[in-house]
Design a protein around this motif. Structure first.
Motif, mmCIF file in Angstrom:
data_model
loop_
_atom_site.group_PDB
_atom_site.id
_atom_site.type_symbol
_atom_site.label_atom_id
_atom_site.label_comp_id
_atom_site.label_asym_id
_atom_site.label_seq_id
_atom_site.Cartn_x
_atom_site.Cartn_y
_atom_site.Cartn_z
ATOM 1 N N UNK A 118 12.088 2.151 4.146
ATOM 2 C CA UNK A 118 11.388 1.083 4.633
ATOM 3 C C UNK A 118 10.579 0.414 3.501
ATOM 4 N N UNK A 119 10.148 0.887 2.283
ATOM 5 C CA UNK A 119 9.754 0.234 1.116
ATOM 6 C C UNK A 119 10.759 -0.521 0.578
ATOM 7 N N UNK A 120 11.953 -0.053 0.367
ATOM 8 C CA UNK A 120 12.930 -0.508 -0.503
ATOM 9 C C UNK A 120 13.666 -1.759 0.265
ATOM 10 N N UNK A 123 12.808 -4.238 2.369
ATOM 11 C CA UNK A 123 12.278 -5.449 2.212
ATOM 12 C C UNK A 123 11.991 -6.034 0.754
ATOM 13 N N UNK A 124 11.856 -4.994 -0.143
ATOM 14 C CA UNK A 124 11.930 -5.152 -1.589
ATOM 15 C C UNK A 124 13.277 -5.757 -2.079
ATOM 16 N N UNK A 178 15.403 -7.099 -0.327
ATOM 17 C CA UNK A 178 15.905 -8.395 0.477
ATOM 18 C C UNK A 178 15.231 -9.521 -0.110
ATOM 19 N N UNK A 183 9.291 10.173 -2.048
ATOM 20 C CA UNK A 183 9.740 8.749 -1.911
ATOM 21 C C UNK A 183 9.588 7.820 -3.182
ATOM 22 N N UNK A 184 8.512 8.013 -3.830
ATOM 23 C CA UNK A 184 8.219 7.271 -4.888
ATOM 24 C C UNK A 184 9.379 7.694 -6.200
ATOM 25 N N UNK A 196 12.803 6.343 -5.427
ATOM 26 C CA UNK A 196 13.009 4.966 -4.905
ATOM 27 C C UNK A 196 13.793 4.008 -5.530
#
Lengths: 279, 382, 281
Positions: free
Chosen positions: C82-84, C86-87, C89, C159-160, C163
Motif C-alpha cells: 500500500x505504501x509502495x 503509489x510511491x 507510480x 513493512x519499513x 520496503x
C-alpha cells in the motif's frame, strides 16, 4: 494523465471548493512528502543522535558534541566490527560476483538441458528464509567440525548473494541486443574477441550493480552472520549485542558516515553515467 | 588473418540450400548465383525466408542442406569472422559503448590492421559525416546511424555487402534519399551488394537484379522491368505493383500472338508473355495500361466492353477507377490526368482498352490473390 | 559439439558451491529433522530414526508462533504494498526530471544499517522517545499504553525494513508501462479508477508479484523486528528457531525450519500460479 493519477490515489473527485481542488492537485506531492518522511525518520534520528553527548547508552538527548565524529573508534570494538564487516563484505562480493556472473551467462546465453532446473536452484536460496539458510549452513559446519568464524561467514554470505548477482546480471544480459554480438562476429572478431570487446563492456554495468548489491546485502546482514560467525563481531552484530545495554553514539557516527558515503557514490555514478551518455 | 576463405572473391553461389527449424522449412532448396559487382535484391513478404538466406550467407546460420560458395571457395560452414562478407544490420547494431570512429575501426582492428585512421576518415568522408567521429551512436539520428552502419561495413572492402532491411527504420523521405545514396555508393566502391527488403519500390529503385521470394523459394528473378512487365506467377504480379487478373481460355494463335477468350470477349497477347501450362489462363494487365473510353468512342487493340464506373479516386497525377465488368469482377484502372478531359463519373458506362503487348498470361490454376495480402511491416521477422 | 558443454562449464563452479553450501545443508537439515539424540551421547550426536513425530511435536509446540509469523508477514507485506505502489507510480509517472534523484532517495535510507534503523524506531516509539511523552501529556494515550512491544510495532517495523524489496520491483514494472496505454484507456471511456483496475494494475502485476514475494519471504522468517520492537506476546517462528538452536535441540529446530521453508515455498508456488506469471525468477 494528471487526472488519472489523482483518481488512482483518491477515487473521490474534488468537491469543487478551491481548497479541495488544491488538495487534489497536490495530493501526489503530499503523499510523496509523507512517504519520504516515513522513510527518512530513522535515518535522521540516527544522524542527529550521532552528535549526542551521551555516555554508554544513547537513548535520551544529553547535548550537542562533535566528539564522536572526531573519535569514531572511541567505543570499544566498534571499529573492529566495522573492519570485519568490510572484509567479509568484500570477499563475499568478489566470490559471489564471479560465481553468479558465470551462472548468469550460462542461463542467459545458452539453451541447454537442465536450464529450468538451474533457474530453480537460483530461486531457492532467495525463497529460503534467512534463518533457515543460516541454521542449515551452521549445521553443515558443525558436521564438518569447522568452528564458526570469519570464513564460514564469508561462505554463508556468498550463498545468499549469488542468487541476487545471477538475477541482476541475467537481466542485463537479457536486455542485450544479440545483433551486437553478431555484428562483432561479422566484423572479424572471433568468439573471444567478441566477448572481450562487445559482450563484456556491455554487461559490465550489470555486473557492477550486482557487486554493489552483493556488498550491501553482506554488509547489512545479521541473521545469517549471527549463526555462522562465532566470536567474530560484524557491525550489525555489534549493534545487536549493544542494543540491550545501550548503543554507543559512535555506531551512529559510523552508520551515518556509511550512509553519506553510499549516497555520494550513487550520485557520482549517476552523474558520470549521464555525462558519458553511453546507454 | 588473411586465410583462404577471407581472401575469397567472385560470384556468390548458393546450391540447393535448405534451412529447416524442426518441421518448419524457412528456405527450401534454393539455388542462386549473384554475379560479382552487382546490386542484388532479395524481395519478399515477412517470413518468406529472405532474412534466413542472408544470415546463412553471413555465416550467422548454417544451412541444413546445400552449399554456399564465394568464387571457388566453399564458405558453407566457415565462421562469420572468417568470411570476407560484411552486413549492415537491421536497426544497425552499432556498438553503444564505442565511439563512431571505433565502431568503424572495429573490423580493421580485428584483422590486425594497425593504422586505421586513413581508412576510417576516408569512409567517414564518403558517407559525409566526418564531424561525428568522436560521438557515441546514441547521439546520432536514425539516418546518421544508418550511414555509420554502412561505413562500418564497407571500410573493410568486403567481397560481398549484405544489407538487411537497411532503410526499414527510416521515414519515407529519408528512405528515398538513402536509396539514391546507397545506389551511388555501390557504384563508387564497386562492391557486390545483396539487399534484403519487403519494400518492392525500394528493391526496384536500387537493384540491378531482383529475386522475389515466397515461402522459402524464389518465385522469379530478373531485372525490375522484366519482373514488372512479364511476371511469371500471380504472386509476383501482385507483390510487385498491382495487377488485374482476368480468368480466361486460350482459343487460338495469330502469328506471334495468342488469342484468348475472356468471358466471351476475344483479346490477343504476345506468345512470349504467356506462362500458361494449358489453355486455362489468367490474363494479366497492369492498371495503368488500361484506357477507359465512353461506349461510342472507337478504340484500337484489345477491348473489353460493358463496364460501369463503380468508384473514382482523384490523387493528383492520376485518377484511380474501379470498373465493374459484366462478369462481376472489379478492374482497377489508373488514368494519368494529362489530357484535360473531365474525369468519368460513378455510374458512367465505359469500355476498357489496352495495347495487346501489355498483356501477360499466367496459369489458370493459380491463386489469383497470391501476394495481395497486406504485408505487415514487421521488421523483426524470422 | 563444443557449444553444448560451454554452459555446463560456466555453471560448474557456482553450482558446485551451491550444492555444497546450500543443497547439501538443506538436505542434512531434512535428515536431522527426523533424527533422535543419542541418549548419553554428545551434544549434536544423533541417530536417524525417521521420527516424523518431531514435526508434529514441533508444530504443536509452536503453532501459535507459526500462525503469528504468517499473519504478521502478510500484514507487513500488505502495508508495504500500500505504501509502495503509489510511491512507485509517482516515481515512474509523476517525478519528471527528478526521477533519478527520487529513486536514489527511495533506496538511500537502506544504506544505514538495518539494525540501527530498527533500534531508532524502538527509541523513537519508546518510553523516552519524542512520540509517547507528548501523546501522554495530551492525554491521547493512557499511562499504561505503549507503542513498542506491540504487534503493530513489529508489523510496521517489518513493512519499513523490507520496503525497498517492494518498491524497486514495482517501480521497474510500472516504469515499463507506456503512458499512452493509460491515455488510450481514458480515451476509450474508462475513468481513472477503471483505468487503474483494467490497465495499470494488470500491466504492473509482475512487479506486484515480485515485490510481495521479496517482502513476504524475509518477513516470515524474521526475528529481529519481533525481538527489538515486539514484546513477549509478539514472538515469531524465527525467534523460536533462533532460541532453540542455542539450547541446542537440533532435531526439533530442524523440523521447525523445514516446516517454515515448506510453508513459504507452498505459499510462493500457489501464489505464482495464481498470479499467472513466471517473471519472478
Amino acid at each position: 494523465m494528471s487526472s488519472i493519477a489523482k483518481e488512482v490515489i483518491v477515487s473521490r473527485r474534488p468537491l469543487g471548493s478551491s481548497l479541495s481542488r488544491w488538495f487534489g492537485k497536490n495530493l501526489i506531492r503530499i503523499y510523496m512528502a509523507l512517504a519520504f518522511t516515513y522513510l527518512f525518520i530513522p535515518v535522521a534520528y540516527t544522524f542527529v543522535f550521532s552528535f549526542n553527548d551521551s555516555g554508554k547508552s544513547n537513548i535520551t538527548w544529553q547535548g550537542f558534541t562533535f566528539d564522536k565524529w572526531l573519535n569514531p573508534c572511541g567505543a570499544p570494538r566498534v571499529c573492529e566490527a566495522l573492519g570485519n564487516s568490510i572484509k567479509i563484505g568484500l570477499l563475499a562480493t568478489i566470490f559471489s560476483t564471479i560465481l553468479g556472473t558465470l551462472i548468469a551467462f550460462a542461463i542467459g546465453r545458452y539453451a541447454f538441458r537442465g536450464r529450468s532446473a538451474s533457474n530453480l536452484l537460483i530461486f531457492l536460496p532467495m525463497a529460503t528464509p534467512e534463518i533457515v539458510l543460516g541454521a542449515s549452513i551452521l549445521s553443515l559446519f558443525l558436521v564438518l567440525q569447522v568452528n564458526p568464524g570469519f570464513w564460514p561467514t564469508v561462505i554463508a554470505h556468498v550463498v545468499f548473494c549469488v542468487s541476487f548477482v545471477v538475477v541482476t546480471v541475467k537481466a542485463r544480459i537479457a536486455s542485450l541486443d544479440p545483433r551486437l554480438e553478431q555484428a562483432a562476429m561479422d566484423l572479424y572478431a572471433n568468439e573471444f574477441q567478441t566477448f572481450r570487446r562487445v559482450t563484456l563492456p556491455l554487461v559490465a554495468p550489470g555486473i557492477a550493480a550486482a557487486a554493489l548489491l552483493a556488498f550491501s546485502l553482506s554488509f547489512d546482514d545479521f541473521i545469517i552472520t549471527n549463526f555462522n560467525s562465532g566470536t567474530v563481531t560484524t557491525f550489525p552484530k555489534f549493534i545487536y549485542g549493544a542494543a540491550a545495554r545501550g548503543i554507543p553514539a559512535q555506531a551512529n557516527v559510523i552508520a551515518s558516515a556509511v550512509f553519506f558515503l553510499a549516497l555520494a557514490l550513487v550520485i557520482i555514478g549517476q552523474v558520470v553515467s549521464r555525462k558519458r551518455k553511453v546507454y | 588473418m588473411a586465410d583462404s576463405a577471407n581472401s575469397a572473391r567472385g560470384d556468390l553461389k548458393l546450391a540447393s540450400v535448405t534451412k529447416s527449424y524442426g518441421d518448419f522449412t524457412a528456405v527450401d532448396d534454393l539455388s542462386l548465383t549473384i554475379p560479382e559487382g552487382s546490386f542484388f535484391a532479395l524481395l519478399g513478404p515477412s517470413g518468406c525466408g529472405k532474412t534466413t538466406t542472408l544470415r546463412m550467407v553471413a555465416g550467422l546460420e548454417e544451412p541444413t542442406v546445400g552449399t554456399i560458395h564465394l568464387g571457388s571457395t566453399d564458405i558453407t560452414f566457415t565462421k562469420p569472422y572468417q568470411r570476407p562478407i560484411n552486413t549492415v544490420f537491421q536497426n544497425y547494431a552499432l556498438f553503444p559503448h564505442l565511439t563512431i570512429f571505433e565502431n568503424i575501426a572495429f573490423g580493421l582492428r580485428r584483422r590486425g590492421i594497425k593504422d586505421v585512421d586513413e581508412s576510417v576518415n576516408k569512409v567517414l568522408d564518403l558517407v559525409e559525416l566526418p564531424h561525428l567521429a568522436q560521438r557515441k551512436p546514441t547521439q546520432l539520428s536514425g539516418g546518421q546511424q544508418q550511414r555509420i552502419a554502412l561505413a562500418r561495413a564497407i571500410v573493410n572492402r568486403p567481397a560481398l555487402l549484405l544489407l538487411d532491411e537497411p532503410l526499414g527504420a527510416l521515414d519515407l523521405k529519408l528512405r528515398r534519399q538513402m536509396q539514391i545514396e546507397l545506389k551511388w555508393i555501390q557504384k563508387e566502391v564497386g562492391l557486390t551488394f545483396v539487399h534484403v527488403t519487403h519494400d518492392q519500390e525500394e528493391a526496384m529503385t536500387m537493384a540491378d537484379t531482383i529475386a522475389v521470394m515466397n515461402e522459402g523459394k524464389i518465385e522469379q528473378m530478373g531485372s525490375p522491368a522484366e519482373l514488372y512487365d512479364n511476371p511469371k506467377t500471380a504472386f509476383v504480379a501482385n507483390f510487385l505493383g498491382q495487377s488485374n487478373l482476368i480468368k480466361g481460355t486460350l482459343v487460338g494463335t495469330d502469328g506471334d500472338s495468342l488469342v484468348a477468350d475472356l468471358f466471351g470477349q476475344k483479346i490477343s497477347l504476345p506468345r512470349s508473355r504467356s506462362h500458361a501450362a494449358d489453355s486455362s489462363i489468367y490474363a494479366g494487365i497492369r492498371p495503368e495500361k488500361f484506357r477507359i473510353s465512353l461506349l461510342q468512342t472507337s478504340t484500337s487493340g484489345n477491348l473489353l466492353s460493358g463496364g460501369k464506373i463503380e468508384d473514382v479516386s482523384y490523387i493528383g497525377v492520376s485518377t484511380q477507377y474501379q470498373v465493374m465488368m459484366p462478369w462481376g469482377q472489379e478492374l482497377m484502372v489508373f488514368e494519368q490526368n494529362d489530357d484535360g478531359v473531365a474525369p468519368f463519373r460513378i455510374g458512367d458506362p465505359v469500355n476498357i482498352s489496352w495495347e495487346p503487348i501489355f498483356t501477360f498470361a499466367l496459369r489458370g490454376d493459380e491463386d489469383a490473390d497470391a501476394g495481395t495480402e497486406v504485408v505487415p511491416e514487421d521488421l523483426d521477422e524470422e | 559439439m563444443k557449444k553444448i558443454s560451454t554452459p555446463y562449464l560456466l555453471l560448474l563452479p557456482g553450482f558446485a558451491f551451491l550444492f555444497t553450501f546450500f543443497v547439501f545443508p538443506i538436505l542434512s537439515l531434512a535428515q536431522v529433522s527426523t533424527a533422535t539424540p543419542i541418549s548419553g551421547g554428545d551434544v549434536g550426536e544423533f541417530e536417524q530414526t525417521l521420527r516424523f513425530r518431531n514435526y508434529l511435536e514441533a508444530f504443536l509446540e509452536s503453532r501459535e508462533h507459526f500462525g503469528r509469523s504468517l499473519v504478521y508477514a502478510l500484514l507487513a507485506t500488505f502495508i508495504a504494498l500500500m505504501i509502495s505502489y503509489p510511491l512507485a507510480y509517482a516515481l515512474a509517472f509523476k517525478s519528471g526530471k527528478y526521477k533519478n534523484v527520487l529513486l536514489v532517495l527511495v533506496v538511500a535510507p537502506f544504506f544505514t544499517s538495518f539494525l540501527l534503523r530498527t533500534v531508532a524506531w524502538k527509541q523513537i516509539l519508546g518510553e523516552e522517545g519524542f512520540v509517547v511523552p507528548p501523546l501522554r501529556t495530551l492525554g491521547l494515550i493512557s499511562e499504561s499504553t505503549t507503542l513498542t512491544s506491540t504487534a503493530g510495532a513489529v508489523i510496521i517495523g517489518m513493512a519499513y525494513n523490507f520496503l525497498p524489496f517492494m518498491t524497486l520491483p514495482l517501480y521497474a514494472s510500472i516504469d515499463r508501462i507506456d503512458p499512452r496505454t493509460l491515455e488510450a484507456s481514458g480515451d476509450l471511456y474508462a475513468n481513472g479508477f477503471t483505468t487503474f483496475r483494467k490497465v495499470t494494475l494488470p500491466l504492473s502485476m509482475p512487479g506486484v508479484v515480485a515485490g510481495t514475494l521479496l517482502t513476504f519471504i524475509p518477513a516470515a522468517g524474521d526475528y529481529v523486528n519481533a525481538e527489538l520492537l515486539g514484546g513477549p506476546n509478539n514472538t515469531m517462528i524465527g525467534n523460536v528457531i533462533q532460541s532453540r538452536f542455542l539450547i541446542p535441540d537440533y532435531p526439533t529446530t530442524s523440523a521447525l525450519s523445514f516446516m517454515l521453508m515448506a510453508a513459504i515455498l507452498i505459499i510462493v508456488i500457489v501464489y505464482i500460479r495464481k498470479a499467472g506469471t513466471d517473471e519472478v525468477v
